[in-house]
Design a protein around this motif. Structure first.
Motif, PDB file in Angstrom:
ATOM      1  N   PHE A   1       0.834  -1.204   0.000  1.00 33.63           N
ATOM      2  CA  PHE A   1       0.000   0.000   0.000  1.00 33.63           C
ATOM      3  C   PHE A   1       0.866   1.251   0.000  1.00 33.63           C
ATOM      4  O   PHE A   1       0.589   2.218  -0.721  1.00 33.63           O
ATOM      5  CB  PHE A   1      -0.925   0.008   1.225  1.00 33.63           C
ATOM      6  CG  PHE A   1      -1.749   1.263   1.344  1.00 33.63           C
ATOM      7  CD1 PHE A   1      -2.895   1.441   0.591  1.00 33.63           C
ATOM      8  CD2 PHE A   1      -1.346   2.285   2.204  1.00 33.63           C
ATOM      9  CE1 PHE A   1      -3.645   2.612   0.692  1.00 33.63           C
ATOM     10  CE2 PHE A   1      -2.089   3.453   2.312  1.00 33.63           C
ATOM     11  CZ  PHE A   1      -3.238   3.612   1.548  1.00 33.63           C
ATOM     12  N   ASP A   2       1.929   1.243   0.807  1.00 27.98           N
ATOM     13  CA  ASP A   2       2.843   2.393   0.863  1.00 27.98           C
ATOM     14  C   ASP A   2       3.448   2.686  -0.503  1.00 27.98           C
ATOM     15  O   ASP A   2       3.492   3.840  -0.947  1.00 27.98           O
ATOM     16  CB  ASP A   2       3.974   2.122   1.855  1.00 27.98           C
ATOM     17  CG  ASP A   2       3.494   2.048   3.295  1.00 27.98           C
ATOM     18  OD1 ASP A   2       2.465   2.660   3.602  1.00 27.98           O
ATOM     19  OD2 ASP A   2       4.172   1.370   4.094  1.00 27.98           O
ATOM     20  N   PHE A   3       3.917   1.632  -1.154  1.00 25.44           N
ATOM     21  CA  PHE A   3       4.569   1.812  -2.450  1.00 25.44           C
ATOM     22  C   PHE A   3       3.575   2.271  -3.515  1.00 25.44           C
ATOM     23  O   PHE A   3       3.901   3.117  -4.354  1.00 25.44           O
ATOM     24  CB  PHE A   3       5.248   0.512  -2.887  1.00 25.44           C
ATOM     25  CG  PHE A   3       6.503   0.201  -2.138  1.00 25.44           C
ATOM     26  CD1 PHE A   3       7.634   0.988  -2.283  1.00 25.44           C
ATOM     27  CD2 PHE A   3       6.568  -0.876  -1.261  1.00 25.44           C
ATOM     28  CE1 PHE A   3       8.810   0.716  -1.596  1.00 25.44           C
ATOM     29  CE2 PHE A   3       7.723  -1.160  -0.563  1.00 25.44           C
ATOM     30  CZ  PHE A   3       8.852  -0.362  -0.714  1.00 25.44           C
ATOM     31  N   GLN A   4       2.367   1.718  -3.486  1.00 25.81           N
ATOM     32  CA  GLN A   4       1.362   2.122  -4.467  1.00 25.81           C
ATOM     33  C   GLN A   4       0.962   3.576  -4.267  1.00 25.81           C
ATOM     34  O   GLN A   4       0.770   4.327  -5.233  1.00 25.81           O
ATOM     35  CB  GLN A   4       0.132   1.210  -4.376  1.00 25.81           C
ATOM     36  CG  GLN A   4      -0.892   1.436  -5.490  1.00 25.81           C
ATOM     37  CD  GLN A   4      -0.276   1.327  -6.867  1.00 25.81           C
ATOM     38  OE1 GLN A   4       0.356   0.319  -7.201  1.00 25.81           O
ATOM     39  NE2 GLN A   4      -0.432   2.357  -7.691  1.00 25.81           N
ATOM     40  N   LYS A   5       0.842   3.996  -3.013  1.00 27.87           N
ATOM     41  CA  LYS A   5       0.508   5.395  -2.702  1.00 27.87           C
ATOM     42  C   LYS A   5       1.630   6.310  -3.196  1.00 27.87           C
ATOM     43  O   LYS A   5       1.375   7.390  -3.753  1.00 27.87           O
ATOM     44  CB  LYS A   5       0.304   5.551  -1.205  1.00 27.87           C
ATOM     45  CG  LYS A   5      -0.161   6.941  -0.756  1.00 27.87           C
ATOM     46  CD  LYS A   5      -0.533   6.906   0.719  1.00 27.87           C
ATOM     47  CE  LYS A   5      -1.044   8.270   1.172  1.00 27.87           C
ATOM     48  NZ  LYS A   5       0.035   9.280   1.227  1.00 27.87           N
ATOM     49  N   TYR A   6       2.854   5.888  -2.994  1.00 32.55           N
ATOM     50  CA  TYR A   6       4.028   6.645  -3.457  1.00 32.55           C
ATOM     51  C   TYR A   6       3.997   6.821  -4.974  1.00 32.55           C
ATOM     52  O   TYR A   6       4.175   7.936  -5.491  1.00 32.55           O
ATOM     53  CB  TYR A   6       5.278   5.892  -3.011  1.00 32.55           C
ATOM     54  CG  TYR A   6       6.584   6.353  -3.612  1.00 32.55           C
ATOM     55  CD1 TYR A   6       7.181   7.556  -3.240  1.00 32.55           C
ATOM     56  CD2 TYR A   6       7.267   5.547  -4.529  1.00 32.55           C
ATOM     57  CE1 TYR A   6       8.404   7.948  -3.767  1.00 32.55           C
ATOM     58  CE2 TYR A   6       8.494   5.933  -5.051  1.00 32.55           C
ATOM     59  CZ  TYR A   6       9.055   7.135  -4.679  1.00 32.55           C
ATOM     60  OH  TYR A   6      10.262   7.511  -5.200  1.00 32.55           O
ATOM     61  N   LEU A   7       3.740   5.733  -5.711  1.00 35.45           N
ATOM     62  CA  LEU A   7       3.683   5.809  -7.174  1.00 35.45           C
ATOM     63  C   LEU A   7       2.536   6.700  -7.629  1.00 35.45           C
ATOM     64  O   LEU A   7       2.678   7.473  -8.582  1.00 35.45           O
ATOM     65  CB  LEU A   7       3.538   4.405  -7.766  1.00 35.45           C
ATOM     66  CG  LEU A   7       4.756   3.489  -7.661  1.00 35.45           C
ATOM     67  CD1 LEU A   7       4.418   2.082  -8.161  1.00 35.45           C
ATOM     68  CD2 LEU A   7       5.940   4.044  -8.454  1.00 35.45           C
ATOM     69  N   SER A   8       1.403   6.599  -6.967  1.00 30.50           N
ATOM     70  CA  SER A   8       0.245   7.418  -7.337  1.00 30.50           C
ATOM     71  C   SER A   8       0.534   8.899  -7.134  1.00 30.50           C
ATOM     72  O   SER A   8       0.134   9.749  -7.945  1.00 30.50           O
ATOM     73  CB  SER A   8      -0.982   7.005  -6.516  1.00 30.50           C
ATOM     74  OG  SER A   8      -1.356   5.671  -6.793  1.00 30.50           O
TER      75      SER A   8
END
Length: 215
Positions: free
Chosen positions: A70-77
């Motif tokens: 979730f952290d990484f996906q939020k970062y990419l978004s």
């Protein structure tokens, strides 16, 4: 800090590093190894840019602190807001690049998310021709050639992924003009141009190929 500065191939590098870091977090318990991988991920991301402001570097280096998918996906978004899209191009500009084709079939430009495009390309199935447009030093370069499926997998020249390939052959201008005197340059490229744009991380091979034709 709201100015776009991340090109598509650089964004793909960031995605690749997030994937690798997440897999490492799931499979490695040694904290020293994890810290090294975190550090290298941040370095690999920032080294993809020739120059960065302090704010830009700090934002990108946050890749090293995350723990979950979730952290990484939020970062990419969040960094998608800083993507620098493919330069605006019109139908007339495209037609001007390929003047020999009076009935040129062009993809629907309105349907393309140009944030995730490094090179614009499409195949004319009726003629088995691949068209590529690449922005280089403030101008568009267009090349075209015959595309032939190989029915085998290998590494694409442009994105270096192992995928089903086609042979792309482009005629070049001969040193001495003559109907019977021409040269051609060919390379193996992805059959799926959209997928190629999603993973390309280095524009060097693409630029070298295009410039070898337009020299």
């Amino acid at each position: 800090m709201s100015t776009p500065f991340i090109r598509n191939h650089q964004y793909n590098i960031i995605k690749k590093q997030t994937d690798f870091l997440l897999k490492t977090l799931r499979t490695v318990a040694d904290r020293r190894v994890l810290e090294t991988v975190r550090y290298r991920a941040a370095v690999n991301v920032t080294e993809a840019f020739s120059s960065l402001t302090g704010d830009q570097q700090r934002m990108l280096e946050q890749i090293s602190i995350f723990e979950t998918a979730f952290d990484f996906q939020k970062y990419l978004s969040e960094i998608e807001a800083y993507l620098e899209p493919y330069p605006p191009i019109t139908l007339k500009q495209i037609q001007k690049l390929f003047p020999k084709h009076k009935k040129l079939k062009v993809p629907d430009l309105q349907s393309i998310d140009f944030r995730f495009v490094t090179y614009l390309s499409w195949v004319d199935v009726a003629t088995n021709r691949l068209f590529i447009i690449y922005p280089f030093e403030g101008r568009f370069i267009g090349i075209e050639g015959r595309i032939t499926p190989t029915n085998k997998k290998g590494y694409c020249l442009f994105c270096n992924r192992h995928q089903e390939l086609a042979f792309f052959s482009v005629k070049t201008k001969p040193a001495i003009a003559s109907p019977d005197n021409y040269a051609s340059i060919g390379q193996y490229v992805c059959m799926d141009n959209h997928a190629c744009n999603q993973v390309i991380t280095d524009t060097g091979p693409l630029e070298k190929f295009i410039l070898s034709i337009r020299k």
